[in-house]
Scaffold this motif. Structure first.
Motif, PDB file in Angstrom:
ATOM      1  N   ASN A 140     -13.901 -18.329   2.985  1.00  0.00           N
ATOM      2  CA  ASN A 140     -13.251 -19.782   3.036  1.00  0.00           C
ATOM      3  C   ASN A 140     -13.246 -20.192   4.353  1.00  0.00           C
ATOM      4  O   ASN A 140     -12.809 -19.391   5.058  1.00  0.00           O
ATOM      5  N   ARG A 141     -13.047 -21.525   5.288  1.00  0.00           N
ATOM      6  CA  ARG A 141     -13.748 -21.834   6.112  1.00  0.00           C
ATOM      7  C   ARG A 141     -11.875 -21.910   7.611  1.00  0.00           C
ATOM      8  O   ARG A 141     -12.290 -21.313   8.036  1.00  0.00           O
ATOM      9  N   ILE A 142     -10.824 -22.071   6.253  1.00  0.00           N
ATOM     10  CA  ILE A 142      -9.778 -21.750   6.837  1.00  0.00           C
ATOM     11  C   ILE A 142      -9.424 -20.330   7.189  1.00  0.00           C
ATOM     12  O   ILE A 142      -9.122 -21.226   8.246  1.00  0.00           O
ATOM     13  N   LEU A 143     -10.207 -19.400   7.369  1.00  0.00           N
ATOM     14  CA  LEU A 143      -9.265 -18.394   6.747  1.00  0.00           C
ATOM     15  C   LEU A 143      -9.867 -17.295   8.187  1.00  0.00           C
ATOM     16  O   LEU A 143      -9.504 -16.746   8.654  1.00  0.00           O
ATOM     17  N   ASN A 144     -11.465 -18.082   8.346  1.00  0.00           N
ATOM     18  CA  ASN A 144     -12.559 -17.619   9.634  1.00  0.00           C
ATOM     19  C   ASN A 144     -11.917 -18.107  10.472  1.00  0.00           C
ATOM     20  O   ASN A 144     -12.522 -17.786  11.629  1.00  0.00           O
ATOM     21  N   GLU A 145     -10.940 -19.470  10.761  1.00  0.00           N
ATOM     22  CA  GLU A 145     -10.824 -20.108  11.985  1.00  0.00           C
ATOM     23  C   GLU A 145      -9.485 -19.586  12.291  1.00  0.00           C
ATOM     24  O   GLU A 145      -8.678 -19.021  12.375  1.00  0.00           O
ATOM     25  N   PRO A 146      -9.580 -19.318  14.026  1.00  0.00           N
ATOM     26  CA  PRO A 146      -8.333 -18.708  14.937  1.00  0.00           C
ATOM     27  C   PRO A 146      -7.249 -20.299  13.881  1.00  0.00           C
ATOM     28  O   PRO A 146      -7.199 -20.582  14.486  1.00  0.00           O
ATOM     29  N   ALA A 147      -5.742 -18.986  14.030  1.00  0.00           N
ATOM     30  CA  ALA A 147      -4.712 -20.109  13.879  1.00  0.00           C
ATOM     31  C   ALA A 147      -4.247 -20.233  15.635  1.00  0.00           C
ATOM     32  O   ALA A 147      -3.597 -19.625  16.346  1.00  0.00           O
ATOM     33  N   THR A 148      -5.084 -21.819  15.934  1.00  0.00           N
ATOM     34  CA  THR A 148      -4.004 -22.523  17.613  1.00  0.00           C
ATOM     35  C   THR A 148      -3.454 -22.854  17.732  1.00  0.00           C
ATOM     36  O   THR A 148      -3.210 -23.259  16.321  1.00  0.00           O
ATOM     37  N   VAL A 149      -2.664 -23.170  18.700  1.00  0.00           N
ATOM     38  CA  VAL A 149      -1.251 -23.733  18.832  1.00  0.00           C
ATOM     39  C   VAL A 149      -2.164 -25.221  18.474  1.00  0.00           C
ATOM     40  O   VAL A 149      -1.845 -25.804  17.637  1.00  0.00           O
ATOM     41  N   GLN A 202      -1.185 -27.845  15.341  1.00  0.00           N
ATOM     42  CA  GLN A 202      -0.718 -29.731  16.294  1.00  0.00           C
ATOM     43  C   GLN A 202      -1.728 -30.460  15.941  1.00  0.00           C
ATOM     44  O   GLN A 202      -1.208 -31.723  15.310  1.00  0.00           O
ATOM     45  N   GLN A 203      -2.718 -30.423  15.260  1.00  0.00           N
ATOM     46  CA  GLN A 203      -3.608 -31.565  14.417  1.00  0.00           C
ATOM     47  C   GLN A 203      -2.948 -31.491  13.403  1.00  0.00           C
ATOM     48  O   GLN A 203      -3.627 -31.961  12.807  1.00  0.00           O
ATOM     49  N   ASP A 204      -3.381 -30.539  12.812  1.00  0.00           N
ATOM     50  CA  ASP A 204      -2.710 -30.686  11.391  1.00  0.00           C
ATOM     51  C   ASP A 204      -1.579 -30.479  11.260  1.00  0.00           C
ATOM     52  O   ASP A 204      -1.622 -31.588   9.712  1.00  0.00           O
TER      53      ASP A 204
END
Length: 53
Positions: A19-28, A32-34
């Motif tokens: 899951n690419r979403i789980l592999n990406e860090p959650a940044t501000v 904001q983009q989401d």
């Protein structure tokens, strides 16, 4: 027993894809983009909810 006498093997299950979403860090910036990308969805939901009231 001959090899042709055996029932066919079922296909092996596919491995789940990472899951690419789980592999990406959650940044501000990513959050904001989401949030900005979902503005139209939130607006549509608000309109639908307003019609139901």
């Amino acid at each position: 027993m001959d090899r042709n006498d055996q029932p066919p093997q079922p296909p092996s299950p596919q491995r789940p894809q990472p899951n690419r979403i789980l592999n990406e860090p959650a940044t501000v910036q990513a959050c904001q983009q989401d949030y900005a990308a979902g503005a139209d969805v939130r607006q549509t939901m608000a309109q639908q909810e307003a019609r139901q009231r």
